[in-house]
Structures are given as structure tokens and as C-alpha cells.
Design a protein around this motif. Structure first.
Motif, PDB file in Angstrom:
ATOM      1  N   MET A   1       0.838  -1.203   0.000  1.00  0.00           N
ATOM      2  CA  MET A   1       0.000   0.000   0.000  1.00  0.00           C
ATOM      3  C   MET A   1       0.871   1.250   0.000  1.00  0.00           C
ATOM      4  SD  MET A   1      -3.151   0.063  -0.256  1.00  0.00           S
ATOM      5  CE  MET A   1      -4.790  -0.437   0.185  1.00  0.00           C
ATOM      6  N   ALA A   2       0.371   2.264  -0.645  1.00  0.00           N
ATOM      7  CA  ALA A   2       1.147   3.506  -0.755  1.00  0.00           C
ATOM      8  C   ALA A   2       1.322   4.157   0.615  1.00  0.00           C
ATOM      9  CB  ALA A   2       0.430   4.464  -1.696  1.00  0.00           C
ATOM     10  N   GLN A   3       2.441   4.805   0.731  1.00  0.00           N
ATOM     11  CA  GLN A   3       2.699   5.505   1.976  1.00  0.00           C
ATOM     12  C   GLN A   3       1.840   6.760   2.042  1.00  0.00           C
ATOM     13  OE1 GLN A   3       6.732   6.643   2.430  1.00  0.00           O
ATOM     14  NE2 GLN A   3       6.727   6.299   4.623  1.00  0.00           N
ATOM     15  N   VAL A   4       1.244   7.003   3.163  1.00  0.00           N
ATOM     16  CA  VAL A   4       0.356   8.151   3.302  1.00  0.00           C
ATOM     17  C   VAL A   4       1.018   9.261   4.107  1.00  0.00           C
ATOM     18  CG1 VAL A   4      -1.776   8.919   4.392  1.00  0.00           C
ATOM     19  CG2 VAL A   4      -1.774   6.885   2.985  1.00  0.00           C
ATOM     20  N   LEU A   5       1.756   8.863   5.117  1.00  0.00           N
ATOM     21  CA  LEU A   5       2.330   9.865   6.008  1.00  0.00           C
ATOM     22  C   LEU A   5       3.688   9.388   6.486  1.00  0.00           C
ATOM     23  CD1 LEU A   5       1.922  12.344   8.060  1.00  0.00           C
ATOM     24  CD2 LEU A   5       1.156  10.616   9.640  1.00  0.00           C
ATOM     25  N   SER A   6       4.629  10.293   6.496  1.00  0.00           N
ATOM     26  CA  SER A   6       5.898   9.958   7.119  1.00  0.00           C
ATOM     27  C   SER A   6       6.259  11.065   8.104  1.00  0.00           C
ATOM     28  CB  SER A   6       6.966   9.775   6.047  1.00  0.00           C
ATOM     29  OG  SER A   6       8.000  10.703   6.206  1.00  0.00           O
ATOM     30  N   ALA A   7       6.549  10.663   9.324  1.00  0.00           N
ATOM     31  CA  ALA A   7       6.939  11.624  10.355  1.00  0.00           C
ATOM     32  C   ALA A   7       8.340  11.252  10.810  1.00  0.00           C
ATOM     33  CB  ALA A   7       5.965  11.570  11.526  1.00  0.00           C
ATOM     34  N   VAL A   8       9.214  12.248  10.819  1.00  0.00           N
ATOM     35  CA  VAL A   8      10.608  11.966  11.149  1.00  0.00           C
ATOM     36  C   VAL A   8      11.088  12.899  12.259  1.00  0.00           C
ATOM     37  CG1 VAL A   8      12.960  11.826  10.249  1.00  0.00           C
ATOM     38  CG2 VAL A   8      11.035  11.264   8.771  1.00  0.00           C
ATOM     39  N   GLY A   9      11.632  12.297  13.293  1.00  0.00           N
ATOM     40  CA  GLY A   9      12.306  13.068  14.343  1.00  0.00           C
ATOM     41  C   GLY A   9      11.425  14.059  15.070  1.00  0.00           C
ATOM     42  N   LEU A  10      10.199  13.649  15.415  1.00  0.00           N
ATOM     43  CA  LEU A  10       9.318  14.587  16.116  1.00  0.00           C
ATOM     44  C   LEU A  10       9.756  14.713  17.573  1.00  0.00           C
ATOM     45  CD1 LEU A  10       5.809  13.685  14.743  1.00  0.00           C
ATOM     46  CD2 LEU A  10       7.522  15.257  13.871  1.00  0.00           C
ATOM     47  N   ASP A  11       9.684  15.929  18.035  1.00  0.00           N
ATOM     48  CA  ASP A  11      10.257  16.257  19.325  1.00  0.00           C
ATOM     49  C   ASP A  11       9.368  17.296  19.976  1.00  0.00           C
ATOM     50  OD1 ASP A  11      13.039  15.385  20.150  1.00  0.00           O
ATOM     51  OD2 ASP A  11      12.926  17.429  20.931  1.00  0.00           O
ATOM     52  N   CYS A  12       8.892  17.010  21.159  1.00  0.00           N
ATOM     53  CA  CYS A  12       8.025  18.009  21.789  1.00  0.00           C
ATOM     54  C   CYS A  12       8.394  18.197  23.245  1.00  0.00           C
ATOM     55  CB  CYS A  12       6.562  17.602  21.690  1.00  0.00           C
ATOM     56  SG  CYS A  12       5.488  18.742  22.557  1.00  0.00           S
ATOM     57  N   GLU A  13       8.565  19.460  23.582  1.00  0.00           N
ATOM     58  CA  GLU A  13       8.923  19.794  24.933  1.00  0.00           C
ATOM     59  C   GLU A  13       7.902  20.798  25.408  1.00  0.00           C
ATOM     60  OE1 GLU A  13      12.949  21.036  24.963  1.00  0.00           O
ATOM     61  OE2 GLU A  13      12.801  21.624  27.047  1.00  0.00           O
ATOM     62  N   LEU A  23      10.700  10.983  17.694  1.00  0.00           N
ATOM     63  CA  LEU A  23       9.658  10.020  17.350  1.00  0.00           C
ATOM     64  C   LEU A  23       9.523   9.975  15.830  1.00  0.00           C
ATOM     65  CD1 LEU A  23       7.268   8.358  18.627  1.00  0.00           C
ATOM     66  CD2 LEU A  23       5.908  10.413  18.395  1.00  0.00           C
ATOM     67  N   SER A  24       9.639   8.777  15.259  1.00  0.00           N
ATOM     68  CA  SER A  24       9.491   8.647  13.811  1.00  0.00           C
ATOM     69  C   SER A  24       8.547   7.502  13.506  1.00  0.00           C
ATOM     70  CB  SER A  24      10.837   8.360  13.142  1.00  0.00           C
ATOM     71  OG  SER A  24      11.734   9.408  13.400  1.00  0.00           O
ATOM     72  N   PHE A  25       7.669   7.697  12.561  1.00  0.00           N
ATOM     73  CA  PHE A  25       6.792   6.596  12.153  1.00  0.00           C
ATOM     74  C   PHE A  25       6.224   6.875  10.772  1.00  0.00           C
ATOM     75  CE2 PHE A  25       4.325   9.568  14.697  1.00  0.00           C
ATOM     76  CZ  PHE A  25       3.230   9.814  13.903  1.00  0.00           C
ATOM     77  N   ASP A  26       5.717   5.818  10.154  1.00  0.00           N
ATOM     78  CA  ASP A  26       5.062   5.933   8.853  1.00  0.00           C
ATOM     79  C   ASP A  26       3.644   5.410   8.982  1.00  0.00           C
ATOM     80  OD1 ASP A  26       7.247   6.835   7.331  1.00  0.00           O
ATOM     81  OD2 ASP A  26       8.078   4.806   7.382  1.00  0.00           O
ATOM     82  N   VAL A  27       2.787   5.882   8.121  1.00  0.00           N
ATOM     83  CA  VAL A  27       1.443   5.322   8.028  1.00  0.00           C
ATOM     84  C   VAL A  27       1.180   5.050   6.549  1.00  0.00           C
ATOM     85  CG1 VAL A  27      -0.995   5.684   8.463  1.00  0.00           C
ATOM     86  CG2 VAL A  27       0.677   6.670  10.016  1.00  0.00           C
ATOM     87  N   SER A  28       0.685   3.830   6.255  1.00  0.00           N
ATOM     88  CA  SER A  28       0.368   3.522   4.861  1.00  0.00           C
ATOM     89  C   SER A  28      -1.131   3.492   4.675  1.00  0.00           C
ATOM     90  CB  SER A  28       0.926   2.158   4.457  1.00  0.00           C
ATOM     91  OG  SER A  28       2.001   1.800   5.245  1.00  0.00           O
ATOM     92  N   GLY A  29      -1.526   3.414   3.419  1.00  0.00           N
ATOM     93  CA  GLY A  29      -2.941   3.305   3.111  1.00  0.00           C
ATOM     94  C   GLY A  29      -3.489   2.017   3.714  1.00  0.00           C
ATOM     95  N   GLY A  30      -4.726   2.068   4.220  1.00  0.00           N
ATOM     96  CA  GLY A  30      -5.341   0.876   4.784  1.00  0.00           C
ATOM     97  C   GLY A  30      -4.912   0.583   6.209  1.00  0.00           C
TER      98      GLY A  30
END
Lengths: 211, 225, 253
Positions: A1-13, A23-30
Motif C-alpha cells: 500500500m502507498a505511503q500516506v504519512l511519514s513523520a521523522v524526528g518529532l520532538d516536543c517539549e 519520534l518517527s513513524f510511517d502510516v500507509s494506506g489501509g
């Protein structure tokens, strides 16, 4: 399935505390990404960053990374239902829906909107000012847009912040089923909830725990 | 092509909301009336003296009334979460801001302008000055709404934004009131007034070009917090 | 050339580097400013000749004009720093911009007070709706608005960006405000005796006058540097190096 979202190096203070780091993660279709974590662990903040309205999170978020429409904030392809559900109390459910659709540039027949409101159990309340509705009913006004029969690539992802709060048992089950149905059809869902979801496509990402 | 029907439904929503909040909107008009009535009581009932001050009094009253209503511009949208959705919309957010500010002007600036002739009679302003007074008020209040929108956006996330909004925006209103009253006073005195009117029109055009961009930037800060 | 500039820019945009490097700067600037202002004031107030038209009361220009200059220059600096901060997301620019506000506001206040004092013997009243005084008053209000906005915002980062936007709006408006006030003033009253409208100043007045301006510039820079150093310590208090720095202080070094 195609990649829908990619988040790389999220950082929250926030307030001298690291809510999440690198924090890094991907989300694909479905796929359904279920964010869990205790209250105050940054779930809402993370969702707000994903849709591009939070300025407190560092890092890179790319929607639809491998497609020509790849941009930072492809808002029209996403339904974002926030903690504050954007239901204007002085307007009826019907008017609220019409406005949400207009903001998204979606034009559908009015009967379709009536059907969606009917599905979430607002039959007979379509023209009532929203401030006369209960908290759960107001929530449903916002959720009604998820039941619109749109073409699959019109809205490709749902970002839902605690969509199951204030709903009764029946409405909860119906929404869970709808989420799974949307994912089966190729859509992606990123949601926070204290309820579990039973589906093989659910992936859980736990926040918090003092990382 | 597709933008226009969408914008028209956004515009319809704003007008609808304004209509349903009409009791809130009556406040600035009432305030305008009260200022103009109190002024002769506080200063002098002498019509000749009042006539001299009339443009200034009407302008100050309209400005304060406008300021009073600005705090409500984005507040309810911020509180119920609609503002987030507007910033995520498929439509350019500046167009939504222009819509909102435009409606704000239609329901405050325009009624203030329409009220002005009535009140100017009470202050003894010569009737020949009326068209110019109304024109300057119409242009000026539009520019006030546009500039004030920036302040309303900057303070929308704050609990008590009202007073701060006044402090932030007041200095920026100085040129508008100077050119607005200046034009009317010049006409009453039989002097050329086109330059003042042109300046006022230029200010309004300038704020129409710049203010929506800055308002959106300010709204992003308020929402992103 | 350009790359060297970018490297230099990056180095100076780091709060830690700025904190370390600015210490001798604020020290020497402060001393230089004190010396120059002291010389200028002693010279200007005691030794410069009496002015032909205004007598001794003109001497207040040695304080009034520099502070009026600075209050406007600092506002422009705040807007530029705000723009830099917004465009390049540079924290340090915001820190400096924030700490420029009280300095600029003090200068505007000083200019207003000295203007009023000068007005008493010259116009016979403490306040006259003179164009310059009026626009200075508006400028002071703009400063107060910036400071109030900073203080009202819960998160300092939001305050930084909100104030930057307001400063940009203000800096676009400032020339219009000045123009409108001047225009309004000439319409409403005959031209009064104006400040510093006598350019052929005698050299013995001009030198202390220019020295006073230079001194005020240096003093403002030193003051902003000192305030910014404190702001950096406060805002970066979670970072390691600030902890070390504070420990060094508390150990009495």
C-alpha cells in the motif's frame, strides 16, 4: 500500500518536560494507527502537529510522500476531528455540515448530508440549533462527515482526536465499524482513544511513560 | 471558478451567525449613540460650538464603537474549534479572513455610517457635510476593521484579550481618525478636502492588501499554541 | 564571502555563543557609553555657549534629541529582528527584540519627559500637541503594547512571534502616523518654535551634541546586551551550559 504519512524526528517539549523525543513513524494506506498513552502524554499535540497547526513540535511531517501532490499540509485530503469538534452552537447540524464541506471544497447533494446525519442518529435534529443538543449529539454532528460516501481518493486519511468520547455504546460500535470499513477501502486512520479497536490493521503507538 | 461558490457559502454562514448574534451587534451602535448624546451634556449645548466639534465627536464615537466589537471577531470560532478547521481549509485562509472582516464591517461599520447623519443633526453639523462624512466613515471603518482584525487575531487566545486589544490597536488608528475628521472639517471650513480623502482611501486599500496576511499569521500563532 | 557570512551568522545565532561573547562587549560598551555621555553632558550643560533665541533651556536637547533618536531606531531594530526571527526561526533574534522593548520604551519616555520640561519655559505649558511630542506619545503606546503582548502570552515562544507581527504592523504604520500627525498639527496650529530646527549649530554645541548621540547609542546597546544575557539564561535554563553557569555563580566565582 502507498505511503500516506511519514513523520521523522518529532520532538516536543512542554513546560520543561519532554513529551516525546525523536519520534518517527510511517502510516500507509489501509492502516489504522492507534495512539495510546496516559492523559497529558502529548497525543493531542502530536495529532495537531500532523495536520500542521501546532508550533510546539519540532520535526518533519510529510503527507503522501511518494506522490506528486506531496506537500506539508494537504488539508483537503484529510478529515481532522479535533478535541474541540468545531460545531458552531448557533448553527444547526445541517448548517455545520455544509460549512465543513465548503471549507474542504467538497460539494455533495443535500440528501447525502441528510443521510449522514441520519446515520449518526440525528434524525429529527437536523434543523435544531446545536446548542440545544446534548454533548454526545454535538460530537455526532462533527462525526457525521465520516459517514459521507465520498470517493476513496477524495479524503484519504482521518485524523481523529478521541472520537469515541461522549458516545453511547451503539454509536461507539458503529464508529469503530466505520473506521475499520474506511481502512479496508484503503484509507488511513490516525486516532487517539482509550477504547481498543479489533482489527488486524491496527497498529499501536504508545506515548508517554517518561521516555 | 470553484472558489466562488465555496466563498459564497462561507459568507452566508458569517452573515447567518451575525444575524443570530444581533443583540451583541446592537451594542456598538448603542454605544455610538450614547457617546454622541453624552458629549453635548458634558461640554456645551451651544450648537455653533458643537458643530465645530461634530466631525471629531462622530469619528471618535465610531472608532470606539468599532473597537468595542472587534474582540468578538474570532473569539467564538476559536473557542468551538472552527478556527482550526478554517486554517486547514482547502480555501486560502486569507480569503476566509477577508470574508469575516467584510461581514464585520457590514454589521458594524456600515450601520455606524448609516446612523451618522441622524446623530450629526443632533450635533448641528451642516447638512452639506453629510455625504463626505458618510463616505469617510464608510472607508475609515473598513480600514479599522481590517487593522483591528490583526489585533483581534493576536489576542484571541487570551482570556482577557479585550483591554490588550485596545492598547495594541489604538496607536494604529491614529492616521485613520486624523484623515477622516480632517476631510470633513476641511469641507465644513470651505477648504480643499480631496487630499485627506485620498489618504484615507489609500490607507484602506493598503490595509486591504496587507492586513489579511498578517491576520492569518497571527491566527496561526494563536491556534498553534 | 557569502559562506563566511553564513558561518558567522550561525555562530552568532547560537544563544550560548552569544552569551559567552557578549560579556566583554557589554562591559566595554557600558563603560565607553558612561564616559562619553558624562563628557557630553558636562560639556553641553556647563561649557557650551548659551543659545541666542532660547537661552539656557535649549540645553535639554543634549538628552532629549538622543533619546528621541534612539526610541525610533530601536523600534525599527525590533521590527527587523522580528522579521529575522520569523523568517529564519532564529531564537536569539527574538530574545534581543524582546529586550529592546523596555530600552526603547525608556528612551521614548525620557524624550517625552524632557520634551515637556523643555516646553514649560518655551511654550509656557508642560504639554503642547506638538507633532513630534504627539508621535513620540504614540510610539510609547506602541512600545507598551508590545510589552503587554509579551506578558499576556502564556508561552514565551508565542509571545515572541506575536510581538514580531505587531512590530511589523507598527513599523509600516509609524511613517504614516508621523506624517498624519505632522499634517494634523500644521492644520490646527501655527508653526511653533521647533526642536533642533537650527542646523547651523555652533561647533562648540555640535561636538557635545554628537557625542551625546553616540553615547546614547552605545549605552542602549550595552543595556540591551545585558538584558539579553539575562533573557538567554532564563529561556535556556534547562540546557546544560546554563546550569553550569548558574552553579558557577552560586559557588561565588
Amino acid at each position: 500500500m502507498a505511503q500516506v504519512l511519514s513523520a521523522v524526528g518529532l520532538d516536543c517539549e512542554r513546560d520543561d518536560r519532554h513529551l516525546f523525543r525523536d519520534l518517527s513513524f510511517d502510516v500507509s494506506g489501509g492502516e489504522i494507527l492507534h495512539l495510546t498513552g496516559p492523559n497529558g502524554s502529548g497525543k493531542t499535540t502530536l495529532l495537531r502537529r500532523l495536520v500542521g497547526i501546532s508550533s510546539v513540535v519540532e520535526g518533519v511531517v510529510t503527507w503522501f510522500p511518494n506522490s506528486p501532490e506531496s506537500t506539508g499540509e494537504p488539508c483537503e485530503k484529510i478529515w481532522y476531528i479535533a478535541h474541540r469538534p468545531a460545531v458552531t452552537l448557533l448553527q444547526s447540524p445541517l448548517e455545520n455540515m455544509a460549512y465543513a464541506l465548503a471549507l474542504h471544497g467538497i460539494r455533495v447533494a443535500e440528501s447525502v448530508v441528510w443521510d449522514a446525519l441520519d446515520t449518526v442518529g440525528l434524525r429529527g435534529f437536523e434543523d435544531v440549533p446545536s446548542h440545544q443538543l446534548s454533548a454526545g449529539q454535538q460530537r455526532r454532528v462533527a462525526l457525521a462527515r465520516l459517514y459521507l460516501p465520498l470517493e476513496p481518493d477524495r479524503v484519504r486519511a482521518w485524523v481523529l482526536d478521541e472520537p469515541l468520547t461522549a458516545l453511547d455504546v451503539e454509536a461507539t460500535e458503529r464508529l469503530k465499524a466505520r473506521i475499520i470499513e474506511f481502512a479496508r477501502a484503503g484509507g488511513s486512520v490516525i486516532m487517539t482513544s482509550h477504547h481498543g479497536l479489533d482489527s488486524e490493521t491496527v497498529r499501536t503507538l504508545a506515548l508517554g511513560g517518561g521516555s | 471558478m470553484t472558489l466562488l461558490p465555496l466563498l459564497s457559502s462561507v459568507f452566508r454562514r458569517e452573515m447567518q451567525l451575525a444575524y443570530r448574534r444581533r443583540s451583541d451587534l446592537a451594542n456598538p451602535l448603542l454605544f455610538f449613540l450614547i457617546v454622541v448624546v453624552l458629549f453635548p451634556l458634558g461640554v456645551t449645548p451651544d450648537m455653533a460650538k458643537l458643530a465645530e466639534m461634530a466631525p471629531g465627536v462622530l469619528w471618535v464615537g465610531a472608532l470606539l464603537a468599532n473597537l468595542l466589537s472587534l474582540d468578538l471577531l474570532f473569539r467564538s470560532d476559536y473557542e468551538d474549534g472552527s478556527l482550526e478547521q478554517m486554517l486547514l481549509a482547502a480555501l486560502p485562509p486569507t480569503s476566509l479572513v477577508v470574508c469575516k472582516v467584510g461581514v464585520h464591517w457590514l454589521v458594524t461599520g456600515l450601520p455606524l455610517t448609516v446612523m451618522a447623519p441622524l446623530l450629526s443633526v443632533m450635533l448641528g453639523l451642516p447638512g452639506s457635510a453629510l455625504p463626505l462624512l458618510m463616505l469617510t466613515l464608510a472607508l475609515g471603518t473598513l480600514s479599522l476593521s481590517l487593522i483591528g482584525g490583526i489585533g483581534a487575531a493576536l489576542t484571541v487566545g487570551l482570556q482577557k484579550g479585550g483591554l490588550l486589544l485596545t492598547l495594541l490597536i489604538m496607536p494604529l488608528f491614529v492616521p485613520v481618525i486624523i484623515f477622516g475628521t480632517g476631510a470633513v472639517q476641511a469641507q465644513v471650513a470651505g477648504l480643499p478636502w480631496l487630499a485627506q480623502l485620498a489618504m484615507l482611501a489609500a490607507m484602506t486599500t493598503g490595509s486591504l492588501a496587507l492586513a489579511p496576511l498578517l491576520t492569518v499569521a497571527a491566527l496561526r500563532i494563536a491556534v498553534g499554541d | 564571502m557569502w559562506q563566511a557570512f553564513v558561518r558567522w551568522f550561525h555562530k552568532w545565532s547560537s544563544p550560548k555563543w552569544f552569551y559567552t561573547m557578549s560579556q566583554p562587549w557589554s562591559f566595554w560598551l557600558g563603560w565607553a557609553a558612561t564616559l562619553i555621555i558624562a563628557t557630553a553632558l558636562v560639556w553641553g550643560l556647563l561649557f557650551a555657549p548659551v543659545e541666542r533665541l532660547q537661552g539656557n533651556s535649549y540645553r535639554i536637547i543634549f538628552i532629549h534629541v538622543p533619546s528621541a533618536f534612539l526610541s525610533q531606531a530601536i523600534y525599527a531594530a525590533i521590527a527587523v529582528l522580528g522579521l529575522v526571527g520569523l523568517v529564519w526561526k532564529m531564537k536569539l533574534a527574538f530574545f534581543v527584540a524582546k529586550q529592546c522593548i523596555p530600552v526603547g520604551a525608556s528612551m521614548a519616555l525620557l524624550a517625552l519627559v524632557t520634551g515637556a520640561i523643555w516646553g514649560k519655559p518655551t511654550w509656557g505649558t508642560w504639554w503642547e500637541w506638538d507633532a513630534r511630542l504627539t508621535s513620540m506619545l504614540v510610539l510609547l503606546l506602541l512600545y507598551l503594547g508590545l510589552w503587554a503582548l509579551h506578558n499576556a502570552m502564556e508561552r514565551p515562544e508565542s509571545g515572541d512571534r506575536a510581538a514580531a507581527i505587531l512590530a511589523l504592523v507598527g513599523v509600516v504604520n509609524l511613517p504614516i502616523i508621523k506624517f498624519s500627525v505632522e499634517w494634523w498639527n500644521t492644520l490646527h496650529q501655527p508653526a511653533t518654535l521647533k526642536f533642533t530646527e537650527a542646523p547651523p549649530m555652533h561647533t562648540s554645541m555640535l561636538i557635545p551634541f554628537l557625542m551625546a548621540i553616540l553615547g546614547f547609542y552605545l549605552a542602549s546597546m550595552a543595556w540591551v546586551l545585558m538584558r539579553t544575557r539575562l533573557e538567554i539564561l532564563q529561556r535556556e535554563r534547562k540546557s546544560r551550559w546554563v546550569e553550569d553557569e548558574l552553579n558557577r555563580f552560586s559557588e561565588g566565582q
